[in-house]
Design a protein around this motif. Structure first.
Motif, short mmCIF file in Angstrom:
data_model
loop_
_atom_site.label_atom_id
_atom_site.label_comp_id
_atom_site.label_asym_id
_atom_site.label_seq_id
_atom_site.Cartn_x
_atom_site.Cartn_y
_atom_site.Cartn_z
N ILE A 147 0.72 -1.16 0.32
CA ILE A 147 -0.01 -0.01 -0.20
C ILE A 147 1.08 1.47 -0.05
CG2 ILE A 147 -0.04 0.28 2.63
CD1 ILE A 147 -2.51 1.80 2.05
N LEU A 148 0.57 2.27 -0.66
CA LEU A 148 1.29 3.68 -0.93
C LEU A 148 0.17 4.53 0.80
CD1 LEU A 148 2.74 4.41 -3.10
CD2 LEU A 148 1.08 5.97 -2.52
N VAL A 149 1.08 5.77 1.02
CA VAL A 149 0.53 6.82 1.95
C VAL A 149 2.38 8.03 1.24
CG1 VAL A 149 0.24 7.36 4.16
CG2 VAL A 149 0.40 5.45 3.83
N LEU A 150 1.20 8.61 1.32
CA LEU A 150 1.93 9.67 0.71
C LEU A 150 1.84 10.88 2.28
CD1 LEU A 150 3.33 11.74 -0.44
CD2 LEU A 150 2.29 12.02 -2.05
N GLY A 151 1.75 11.48 1.81
CA GLY A 151 1.91 12.52 3.10
C GLY A 151 2.79 12.51 3.62
N PHE A 152 2.85 13.53 4.87
CA PHE A 152 4.31 14.09 5.52
C PHE A 152 3.67 12.77 6.27
CE2 PHE A 152 5.27 17.88 4.08
CZ PHE A 152 3.95 19.27 3.55
N THR A 153 3.59 12.37 6.69
CA THR A 153 3.62 11.21 7.74
C THR A 153 3.26 9.41 6.44
OG1 THR A 153 3.18 12.06 9.75
CG2 THR A 153 3.30 9.86 9.93
N SER A 154 2.42 9.48 6.45
CA SER A 154 1.50 8.52 5.65
C SER A 154 0.18 8.12 5.40
CB SER A 154 2.26 7.19 6.65
OG SER A 154 1.51 7.59 8.01
N CYS A 155 -0.24 7.17 4.79
CA CYS A 155 -1.51 6.59 4.43
C CYS A 155 -2.37 6.24 5.59
CB CYS A 155 -1.93 5.82 3.66
SG CYS A 155 -1.08 5.51 1.99
N ALA A 158 -5.31 19.59 11.73
CA ALA A 158 -3.70 20.51 11.68
C ALA A 158 -2.89 19.99 12.66
CB ALA A 158 -4.55 21.67 12.78
N SER A 159 -3.55 18.62 13.76
CA SER A 159 -1.93 17.51 14.38
C SER A 159 -1.19 16.82 13.84
CB SER A 159 -3.54 17.34 15.83
OG SER A 159 -4.39 16.15 14.57
N THR A 160 -1.80 16.63 12.45
CA THR A 160 -0.91 15.84 12.19
C THR A 160 0.07 15.99 10.31
OG1 THR A 160 -1.29 13.14 10.90
CG2 THR A 160 -2.74 15.05 10.84
N SER A 161 1.10 15.53 10.52
CA SER A 161 1.68 15.51 9.04
C SER A 161 1.79 14.54 8.43
CB SER A 161 3.62 15.26 9.89
OG SER A 161 3.79 13.71 10.69
N THR A 162 0.65 14.07 8.51
CA THR A 162 -0.31 13.73 7.19
C THR A 162 -0.72 14.38 5.70
OG1 THR A 162 0.03 11.71 8.58
CG2 THR A 162 -1.54 11.25 6.77
N VAL A 163 -0.38 14.55 4.83
CA VAL A 163 -0.72 14.94 3.87
C VAL A 163 -1.89 14.65 3.11
CG1 VAL A 163 0.33 15.94 1.54
CG2 VAL A 163 1.64 16.52 3.64
N ALA A 164 -1.67 13.40 2.65
CA ALA A 164 -2.26 12.33 2.19
C ALA A 164 -2.77 11.01 2.79
CB ALA A 164 -2.57 12.99 0.98
N TRP A 165 -4.09 10.14 2.82
CA TRP A 165 -3.78 8.58 2.99
C TRP A 165 -4.52 7.95 1.54
CZ3 TRP A 165 -8.81 6.97 3.03
CH2 TRP A 165 -9.56 7.74 3.57
#
Length: 288
Positions: free
Chosen positions: A19-27, A192-199
């Motif tokens: 699987i893939l997660v992009l985001g500043f942290t993940s999906c 605003a509490s997460t570094s995740t850009v997208a999942w």
């Protein structure tokens, strides 16, 4: 995917399938399942199975009762229903399959699913992200692989009834919006509490594409190149690729364990192009 690529000091493995997660942290997330009660014993058994089948340590498998989803090493998501299907169909020592079709890798698509992936973008998704989505679709379609993506849109029909006279006095106007048939829905949220850009969701046990990708609009400030990289990365998760610099999944034959510019790395870079090994990976997994 992380906001500080310079902090990444090593890269472990290229284009794992999963699987893939992009985001500043993940999906995040997975298929929704019907309301039910699940025992702690069952959660433990399924968590251990997921850890065994993915190569991730048990401590990195967690279960979210509200979402009915297992988190795999923070960024990967497997639904309760899908985990149960995989557990019930597991054959020790045998090659695992998506549904009835044998595959060399976990969480991959059937050929039918890979050859037609309709993507619907909800109206709430900002225009800049929609442009990045369109470019990302074009990116995957350019790989000369089986993977074929297309963005589909809703249709709106307006009808007027009951009017009298030239001015249609007393008429009623009804507007109907019909959603298209789609395989991936792109949504948006703000956190605003997460570094995740997208999942993104993983492909299902039956070999269908991961059904949803969601964008954190906290990161609307990213420029077009970063947005395009993000969405190309997320769609990669949807079709079964894990992070190139991750520690779980199966290494695609012919690809190296280090590829610093791979679109499937867990940190965001400005989009330039797929690497040669990115292309090799998708053509190996989904040949025409």
């Amino acid at each position: 995917m992380k906001n500080t690529p310079q902090a990444i000091t090593r890269i472990v493995s290229l284009f794992f399938v999963g699987i893939l997660v992009l985001g500043f942290t993940s999906c995040k997330k997975a298929d929704l399942v019907q309301e039910e009660t699940i025992s702690e014993e069952k959660i433990t058994a399924l968590s251990s199975f997921i850890a065994m089948s993915t190569g991730v340590k048990d401590a990195k498998i967690t279960y979210d009762r509200q979402a009915k989803t297992f988190a795999v090493d923070k960024d990967g998501r497997i639904s309760l229903a899908d985990a149960e299907l995989r557990f019930n169909n597991y054959q020790p020592g045998g090659t695992q399959a998506n549904g009835t079709q044998q595959r060399s890798y976990m969480y991959t698509l059937t050929r039918t699913s890979a050859s037609l992936i309709n993507i619907y973008v909800e109206p709430s998704v900002p225009a800049d992200w929609v442009a990045a989505i369109d470019q990302s679709i074009s990116n995957w379609n350019s790989t000369i692989s089986l993977v074929t993506m297309k963005r589909v849109t809703a249709t709106t029909t307006t009808t007027t009834t009951g009017g009298k006279g030239k001015k249609n006095t007393g008429s009623t106007t009804t507007t109907t919006t019909t959603l298209p048939s789609y395989h991936i829905k792109v949504t948006s949220y703000y956190d605003a509490s997460t570094s995740t850009v997208a999942w993104a969701y993983l492909p299902s046990f039956s070999g269908n594409v991961g059904p949803e990708v969601s964008i954190n609009t906290k990161y609307n400030y990213l420029n077009a190149a970063y947005k395009t990289f993000t969405m190309t990365h997320e769609f990669g998760h949807s079709i079964g690729f894990t992070h190139t610099d991750g520690s779980y999944g199966n290494l695609v034959p012919g690809t190296p364990e280090v590829d610093p510019n791979s679109v499937m790395n867990s940190f965001i870079l400005p989009w330039q192009a797929f690497t040669n090994f990115d292309i090799l990976a998708v053509r190996t997994l989904y040949p025409r």
